[in-house]
Enzyme design. Structure first.
Site: not given
Ligand code: PGA
Length: 230
Positions: A93, A145
């Site tokens: 992440h 992401e």
């Molecule tokens: P968010 O976070 O949905 O609050 O943007 C997603 C993540 O960081 O996995």
């Protein structure tokens, strides 16, 4: 593979809040057949949620795993400890890369450990550079992401579905067509349907997964969309 709706609680929810969430959502979430629901609580509440979700179709995921096997590694939680408890585990992440100095080599080791213990890795990648070189795609899920899309203090600023689809295409060029790609970053009950398509196999949800009712509305709009896409 079924679409995935993955709830990343991050460093939120102690024992009481986690128990309340399960109590308020379990029955409805178990009715979901269109997607696999995965809850990723903190290590602190994994044992509790595991017990509360016994015999449930709702799956558990961890938010991280050690890059070491069992041994003298104070504070670590290993793949072996997680095996038989969680089905999935997030790795790489952007918060772990940025705040805890994780690089692709550490992430590769974590993925290897997870594979050894039959836990499906969900590799979070901001772009192609976050995919360790030569990584096999076997049993791997990737979540696109971009850090700029991660919600801040409850404010949502998602990437566009077009960008997400393009990035999914790029990832599949590296990892092969069969690798499921999720989208994460400001996914919420109003926009989740936009990220469920032929090119994207699910969503990774942070902030909007914390409140039980908000998460249930998100899941319900995802179900509507998935019934159309099918
Ligand atoms: P968010 O976070 O949905 O609050 O943007 C997603 C993540 O960081 O996995």
């Amino acid at each position: 593979m079924k679409s995935l709706i993955v709830a990343n609680w991050k460093a939120n929810k102690g024992i009481k809040e986690a128990a309340t969430f399960i109590k308020e959502t379990r029955t409805v979430l178990e009715e979901v057949t269109e997607a696999e629901i995965v809850l990723c609580p903190s290590f602190m509440t994994i044992p509790l949620t595991f017990a509360l979700l016994e015999n449930s179709s709702i799956k558990l995921g961890a938010q991280d795993v050690s890059s070491f096997d069992n041994g003298p590694y104070t504070g670590e939680v290993t793949g072996e400890m997680l095996s038989g408890v969680v089905s999935y585990c997030l790795v790489g992440h952007s918060e772990r890369r940025r705040l805890f100095g994780e690089d692709n080599e550490v992430i590769r080791k974590k993925i290897e450990h997870l594979r050894k213990y039959k836990i499906t890795p969900i590799l979070c990648a901001r772009d192609e550079r976050d995919i360790p070189e030569g990584l096999s795609a076997e049993g791997l899920v990737v979540a696109y992401e971009p850090s700029s899309a991660i919600s801040t203090e409850g404010i949502y600023h998602p990437d566009t579905p077009e960008n997400a689809k393009n990035m999914a295409k790029n990832f599949k060029e590296i990892l092969g067509e069969g690798c499921p790609i999720l989208y994460g970053g400001s996914v919420n009950e109003d926009n989740t349907a936009n990220y469920l398509s032929e090119e994207l196999n699910g969503v990774l949800v942070g902030n909007a997964s914390l409140d039980p009712q908000t998460f249930l509305s998100l899941v319900s709009s995802a179900r509507l969309k998935l019934n159309v896409v099918k």
